[in-house]
Each structure stands twice: as structure tokens, then as C-alpha cells.
Design a protein around this motif. Structure first.
Motif, PDB file in Angstrom:
ATOM      1  N   VAL A 140       0.813  -1.198   0.021  1.00 28.65           N
ATOM      2  CA  VAL A 140       0.010  -0.113  -0.140  1.00 28.65           C
ATOM      3  C   VAL A 140       0.949   1.496   0.167  1.00 28.65           C
ATOM      4  O   VAL A 140       0.420   2.471  -0.168  1.00 28.65           O
ATOM      5  N   ALA A 141       2.091   1.172   0.007  1.00 34.75           N
ATOM      6  CA  ALA A 141       3.025   2.342   0.313  1.00 34.75           C
ATOM      7  C   ALA A 141       3.919   2.401  -1.085  1.00 34.75           C
ATOM      8  O   ALA A 141       4.803   1.496  -1.135  1.00 34.75           O
ATOM      9  N   ASP A 142       3.818   3.667  -1.765  1.00 39.30           N
ATOM     10  CA  ASP A 142       4.678   3.615  -2.869  1.00 39.30           C
ATOM     11  C   ASP A 142       6.234   4.193  -2.715  1.00 39.30           C
ATOM     12  O   ASP A 142       6.275   4.979  -2.073  1.00 39.30           O
ATOM     13  N   VAL A 143       6.909   3.183  -3.135  1.00 40.69           N
ATOM     14  CA  VAL A 143       8.383   3.644  -2.808  1.00 40.69           C
ATOM     15  C   VAL A 143       9.058   4.269  -4.025  1.00 40.69           C
ATOM     16  O   VAL A 143      10.127   5.082  -3.915  1.00 40.69           O
ATOM     17  N   LYS A 144       8.043   4.762  -5.046  1.00 35.92           N
ATOM     18  CA  LYS A 144       8.721   5.601  -6.198  1.00 35.92           C
ATOM     19  C   LYS A 144       8.079   7.037  -6.164  1.00 35.92           C
ATOM     20  O   LYS A 144       8.469   7.756  -7.269  1.00 35.92           O
ATOM     21  N   SER A 145       7.648   7.499  -5.000  1.00 37.88           N
ATOM     22  CA  SER A 145       7.107   8.766  -5.090  1.00 37.88           C
ATOM     23  C   SER A 145       7.549   9.239  -3.521  1.00 37.88           C
ATOM     24  O   SER A 145       7.853   8.516  -2.830  1.00 37.88           O
TER      25      SER A 145
END
Length: 96
Positions: free
Chosen positions: A37-42
Motif C-alpha cells: 500500500v506504500a509507494d516507494v517511487k514517490s
């Protein structure tokens, strides 16, 4: 023995992904579901944004079976950004 399945990122990142999230309700009860659920690319998502994503999944998967994670590893993130993201994920999970 508890089995675990990884179901990918939430919300969807690709066309066609997660078109029927209610299908997760059909995953057998002895299988835990891991959802990124957590975006590592932003930029690090806020605890409130992550909490909304978790809440959407809790409408389909029980709290006891839902494990939340990042979309993928944090290896390419700056150290401080990765720490902030994981802390926000923990805060969001605790608020649900």
C-alpha cells in the motif's frame, strides 16, 4: 500453519490491475494476504493516505489476515525517505 500470498500494489499502478478487489474475499481463510500500500517511487505517503488504502482493503479482507507492506523494496530510496515511508505505514496500520 498459516500460508501467505502477496497480492501486489494497492491502489492499482497498471491498467487492469485490481479491477475486482472483491475477489480477495475468495482467498481461503488460512491464507494471509500481503498488500503493498506504500509507494516507494514517490514522496512518502501520509499516514492518512495510507490509512485510506488499508481501509479499502479491510472492506474485503479481515484485519487478522491483512498484512501491509511497501510496493517493493526501499533499496533505491534515500535512507531518510525510506524511514519516513515505513514510519507512516506503521502509523496508518495502527490507526485502523
Amino acid at each position: 500453519m498459516v500460508r501467505t500470498t502477496v497480492v501486489g500494489s494497492w491502489p492499482p499502478r497498471f491498467a487492469g490491475q485490481w479491477q475486482e478487489p472483491e475477489l480477495l474475499a475468495d482467498v481461503p481463510e488460512d491464507i494471509e494476504v500481503v498488500a503493498g500500500v506504500a509507494d516507494v517511487k514517490s514522496d512518502a505517503s501520509s499516514p492518512q493516505e495510507l490509512s485510506q488504502r488499508i481501509g479499502a482493503l479491510l472492506g474485503v479482507v479481515s484485519e487478522e489476515r491483512l498484512l501491509v507492506s511497501t510496493w517493493c523494496g526501499c533499496g533505491r530510496m534515500l535512507h531518510d525517505d525510506a524511514i519516513r515511508l515505513v514510519r507512516n505505514l506503521v502509523k496508518a496500520a495502527r490507526s485502523e
